[in-house]
Write a protein that holds these residues in place. Structure first.
Motif, PDB file in Angstrom:
ATOM      1  N   ILE A 106       0.809  -1.225   0.000  1.00 28.97           N
ATOM      2  CA  ILE A 106       0.000   0.000   0.000  1.00 28.97           C
ATOM      3  C   ILE A 106       0.841   1.273   0.000  1.00 28.97           C
ATOM      4  N   GLY A 107       2.125   1.163  -0.344  1.00 27.96           N
ATOM      5  CA  GLY A 107       2.922   2.342  -0.633  1.00 27.96           C
ATOM      6  C   GLY A 107       3.656   2.978   0.522  1.00 27.96           C
ATOM      7  N   LEU A 108       3.850   2.281   1.637  1.00 24.04           N
ATOM      8  CA  LEU A 108       4.575   2.844   2.769  1.00 24.04           C
ATOM      9  C   LEU A 108       6.081   2.708   2.568  1.00 24.04           C
ATOM     10  N   SER A 109       6.851   3.594   3.208  1.00 22.39           N
ATOM     11  CA  SER A 109       8.308   3.576   3.061  1.00 22.39           C
ATOM     12  C   SER A 109       8.917   2.363   3.762  1.00 22.39           C
ATOM     13  N   ASP A 110      10.159   2.047   3.383  1.00 20.52           N
ATOM     14  CA  ASP A 110      10.839   0.888   3.973  1.00 20.52           C
ATOM     15  C   ASP A 110      11.030   1.060   5.473  1.00 20.52           C
ATOM     16  N   GLU A 111      11.370   2.291   5.915  1.00 25.73           N
ATOM     17  CA  GLU A 111      11.570   2.531   7.351  1.00 25.73           C
ATOM     18  C   GLU A 111      10.277   2.313   8.126  1.00 25.73           C
ATOM     19  N   LEU A 112       9.180   2.759   7.546  1.00 21.33           N
ATOM     20  CA  LEU A 112       7.891   2.598   8.221  1.00 21.33           C
ATOM     21  C   LEU A 112       7.466   1.133   8.238  1.00 21.33           C
ATOM     22  N   LEU A 113       7.695   0.423   7.142  1.00 21.00           N
ATOM     23  CA  LEU A 113       7.365  -1.009   7.095  1.00 21.00           C
ATOM     24  C   LEU A 113       8.168  -1.784   8.137  1.00 21.00           C
ATOM     25  N   ARG A 114       9.407  -1.372   8.340  1.00 24.37           N
ATOM     26  CA  ARG A 114      10.247  -2.030   9.339  1.00 24.37           C
ATOM     27  C   ARG A 114       9.655  -1.843  10.737  1.00 24.37           C
ATOM     28  N   ALA A 115       9.206  -0.624  11.049  1.00 25.28           N
ATOM     29  CA  ALA A 115       8.617  -0.354  12.360  1.00 25.28           C
ATOM     30  C   ALA A 115       7.307  -1.110  12.545  1.00 25.28           C
ATOM     31  N   VAL A 116       6.500  -1.191  11.481  1.00 20.92           N
ATOM     32  CA  VAL A 116       5.227  -1.906  11.561  1.00 20.92           C
ATOM     33  C   VAL A 116       5.470  -3.393  11.797  1.00 20.92           C
ATOM     34  N   THR A 117       6.445  -3.955  11.096  1.00 21.69           N
ATOM     35  CA  THR A 117       6.763  -5.375  11.261  1.00 21.69           C
ATOM     36  C   THR A 117       7.256  -5.665  12.674  1.00 21.69           C
ATOM     37  N   GLU A 118       8.095  -4.771  13.213  1.00 23.89           N
ATOM     38  CA  GLU A 118       8.602  -4.972  14.569  1.00 23.89           C
ATOM     39  C   GLU A 118       7.496  -4.843  15.611  1.00 23.89           C
ATOM     40  N   ALA A 119       6.436  -4.096  15.269  1.00 27.61           N
ATOM     41  CA  ALA A 119       5.293  -3.987  16.177  1.00 27.61           C
ATOM     42  C   ALA A 119       4.401  -5.219  16.123  1.00 27.61           C
ATOM     43  N   GLY A 120       4.679  -6.130  15.181  1.00 27.72           N
ATOM     44  CA  GLY A 120       3.942  -7.391  15.124  1.00 27.72           C
ATOM     45  C   GLY A 120       2.787  -7.417  14.135  1.00 27.72           C
ATOM     46  N   TYR A 121       2.759  -6.457  13.200  1.00 25.41           N
ATOM     47  CA  TYR A 121       1.659  -6.403  12.237  1.00 25.41           C
ATOM     48  C   TYR A 121       2.178  -6.680  10.835  1.00 25.41           C
ATOM     49  N   ASP A 122       1.375  -7.392  10.064  1.00 25.34           N
ATOM     50  CA  ASP A 122       1.763  -7.753   8.705  1.00 25.34           C
ATOM     51  C   ASP A 122       0.696  -7.351   7.692  1.00 25.34           C
ATOM     52  N   GLU A 123      -0.577  -7.569   8.055  1.00 27.21           N
ATOM     53  CA  GLU A 123      -1.673  -7.262   7.144  1.00 27.21           C
ATOM     54  C   GLU A 123      -2.507  -6.110   7.691  1.00 27.21           C
ATOM     55  N   PRO A 124      -2.855  -5.143   6.843  1.00 29.17           N
ATOM     56  CA  PRO A 124      -3.680  -4.018   7.310  1.00 29.17           C
ATOM     57  C   PRO A 124      -5.125  -4.443   7.528  1.00 29.17           C
ATOM     58  N   THR A 125      -5.806  -3.763   8.428  1.00 29.72           N
ATOM     59  CA  THR A 125      -7.247  -3.978   8.613  1.00 29.72           C
ATOM     60  C   THR A 125      -7.983  -3.319   7.436  1.00 29.72           C
ATOM     61  N   PRO A 126      -9.260  -3.605   7.245  1.00 30.41           N
ATOM     62  CA  PRO A 126      -9.985  -3.005   6.114  1.00 30.41           C
ATOM     63  C   PRO A 126      -9.942  -1.481   6.085  1.00 30.41           C
ATOM     64  N   ILE A 127     -10.092  -0.818   7.233  1.00 26.17           N
ATOM     65  CA  ILE A 127     -10.059   0.648   7.230  1.00 26.17           C
ATOM     66  C   ILE A 127      -8.664   1.141   6.876  1.00 26.17           C
ATOM     67  N   GLN A 128      -7.621   0.425   7.315  1.00 30.11           N
ATOM     68  CA  GLN A 128      -6.258   0.823   6.979  1.00 30.11           C
ATOM     69  C   GLN A 128      -5.977   0.618   5.496  1.00 30.11           C
ATOM     70  N   ALA A 129      -6.424  -0.508   4.955  1.00 26.63           N
ATOM     71  CA  ALA A 129      -6.204  -0.773   3.530  1.00 26.63           C
ATOM     72  C   ALA A 129      -6.932   0.237   2.652  1.00 26.63           C
ATOM     73  N   GLY A 130      -8.092   0.711   3.095  1.00 26.03           N
ATOM     74  CA  GLY A 130      -8.837   1.688   2.307  1.00 26.03           C
ATOM     75  C   GLY A 130      -8.341   3.108   2.474  1.00 26.03           C
ATOM     76  N   ALA A 131      -7.897   3.457   3.692  1.00 25.84           N
ATOM     77  CA  ALA A 131      -7.565   4.850   3.989  1.00 25.84           C
ATOM     78  C   ALA A 131      -6.141   5.226   3.620  1.00 25.84           C
ATOM     79  N   ILE A 132      -5.167   4.376   3.897  1.00 25.76           N
ATOM     80  CA  ILE A 132      -3.758   4.760   3.751  1.00 25.76           C
ATOM     81  C   ILE A 132      -3.412   5.216   2.339  1.00 25.76           C
TER      82      ILE A 132
END
Length: 459
Positions: free
Chosen positions: A6-32
């Motif tokens: 969904i177009g997030l930067s590599d640094e942000l993807l790294r932080a999201v992965t370390e937080a334990g998330y891999d797949e966005p929720t429906p509102i996140q997939a639609g809004a981001i």
């Protein structure tokens, strides 16, 4: 779909992965993606669906380029309560740890000095409650002309708390050419009017019908009476084998009294309500999050948006006066795909409130038969001679359990005139105190009780 799609930067993807998330929720997939394209947006989703990350994540990438100037924040997030504002700040710290973004938190109940110092250094992200923001603006401590991104979070709660005029005032002080995001669990007409006025051709993303039922939460009604509520609640806590629970009450005094009652009964319980200062509220919430206590008795100040992992149960000790509040209360459990259970204790006087809730959600809440006021039945089956001493003991306000006392009228009649007058004076002085215990809902008003409310009828 993955976050990487969904177009997030590599640094942000790294932080999201370390937080334990891999797949966005429906509102996140639609809004981001829409936020990254700099579009105005309205996001409507049930509480617990990840609305906060749907604007925090793209904001971090958008603000990664640029420089903050003194007293001129580059973006503004408006939250209805201090707890929600602090929670959004935690999200920015968690997901933005690989970006060099500065942030300031403007909330009431704390000293202004540190907040003013942060603003003078310049901030990329300003997270604020409307009251404190307007206070600092009127003091000349902040300029909003450089704010190009506005987020109005929990807009329906803003409406309930009377903040809509403040938000309209704030919007007039921001640049006309800005990006505006509005998030809400429900969309009442005043919020729609606000969106039409301040958003430009917004994209609407709705992942669930407003106030619809969350399939992850099992809901039940438990019939009881006012005098048996506490016994019914304790019986439910035992039979449900509660791990972590939030108990909601309508009044601040009820929160205090119920928390003390549970503590006396041996439960690890705490409280959070509007009369507590901010440091106490934060400390109590931290105790609940780290497991020091596993039961939190709360007013509606905690009903919106607070995300505590692992809340297995929600109990409505009082049926909420507003049906929208029911949706937000039970939304503290069953979050992020987990299963939860919600119980509402109802008395015969709660019929209208329950009807309004069921009408709003379109769901008929089943009655929990096995939890129906066992304590009340046991009390009503007790012999009259066993119940009478308890009533007599309650009437003996000064005896402190040192034996049964005579009824007050008999005591006054048999006493000397001087003692009778003194007793009568004590009774008169006690009456207003009992009336003042019935304070209002915890909706932000902590002022004095108007004098006309203390006038009785037929006295």
């Amino acid at each position: 779909m993955k976050f990487a799609d969904i177009g997030l930067s590599d640094e942000l993807l790294r932080a999201v992965t370390e937080a334990g998330y891999d797949e966005p929720t429906p509102i996140q997939a639609g809004a981001i993606p829409s936020v990254l394209m700099m579009r105005d947006m309205i996001g409507i989703a049930q509480t617990g669906t990840g609305k906060t990350a749907s604007f925090v994540l793209p904001m971090i990438d958008i603000l990664a380029h640029g420089r903050a100037r003194a007293r001129m924040p580059r973006s503004l997030i408006l939250e209805p309560t201090r707890e929600l504002a602090a929670q959004v700040a935690e999200n920015f710290e968690k997901y933005g740890k690989y970006h060099k973004l500065s942030m300031a938190l403007l909330i009431g109940g704390v000293q202004m000095g540190d907040q003013v110092k942060a603003l003078e250094k310049g901030v990329d992200v300003l997270i604020a409650t409307p009251g404190r923001l307007m206070d600092l603006f009127e003091r000349g401590k902040i300029l909003l002309t450089g704010c190009n991104l506005l987020v109005i979070d929990e807009a329906d709660r803003m409406l309930d708390m009377g903040f809509i005029p403040d938000i309209e005032n704030i919007c007039t002080k921001l640049p006309a050419n800005r990006q505006t995001l509005l998030f809400s669990a429900t969309m009442p007409p005043p919020i729609k009017k606000l969106a039409d006025k301040f958003l430009s051709n917004p994209k609407t993303i709705e992942v669930a019908r407003p106030a619809s039922r969350n399939e992850n939460i099992e809901q039940f009604l438990v019939k009881t009476s006012e005098r048996s509520k506490r016994d019914t609640l304790r019986s439910l806590i035992e039979t449900e084998k509660v791990g972590t629970a939030i108990i909601f009450c309508n009044r601040k005094t009820t929160v205090r009294e119920l928390a003390k009652s549970l503590q006396r009964a041996g439960y690890q319980a705490g409280e959070i309500q509007g009369d507590m200062d901010q440091s106490s509220r934060t400390a109590e919430l931290d105790r609940f999050k780290n497991g020091t206590i596993n039961i939190l008795v709360a007013s509606d100040v905690a009903a919106r948006g607070l995300d505590v992992k692992g809340v297995s149960h929600v109990f409505n000790f009082d049926a909420p006066w507003h049906p929208d509040d029911y949706v937000h209360r039970i939304g503290r459990t069953g979050r992020a795909g987990a299963q939860g259970r919600a119980f509402t204790l109802v008395t015969p006087s709660d019929g209208e409130a329950v009807d309004n809730i069921q009408k709003l959600t379109g769901y008929t809440i089943p009655v929990h038969e096995t939890g129906m006021a066992k304590a009340e039945a046991a009390h009503s089956d007790a012999p009259e001679e066993e119940r009478a001493p308890r009533r007599a003991a309650r009437s003996d306000r000064g005896g402190r359990g040192r034996g049964a006392a005579k009824p007050v009228r008999e005591t006054v009649a048999e006493a000397t005139p001087a003692k009778a007058k003194k007793t009568d004076d004590r009774q008169k002085s006690a009456a207003p105190a009992r009336r003042n215990d019935q304070d209002g809902p915890d909706d932000g008003w902590n002022g004095p009780m108007p004098s006309f409310l203390s006038v009785g009828f037929g006295s």
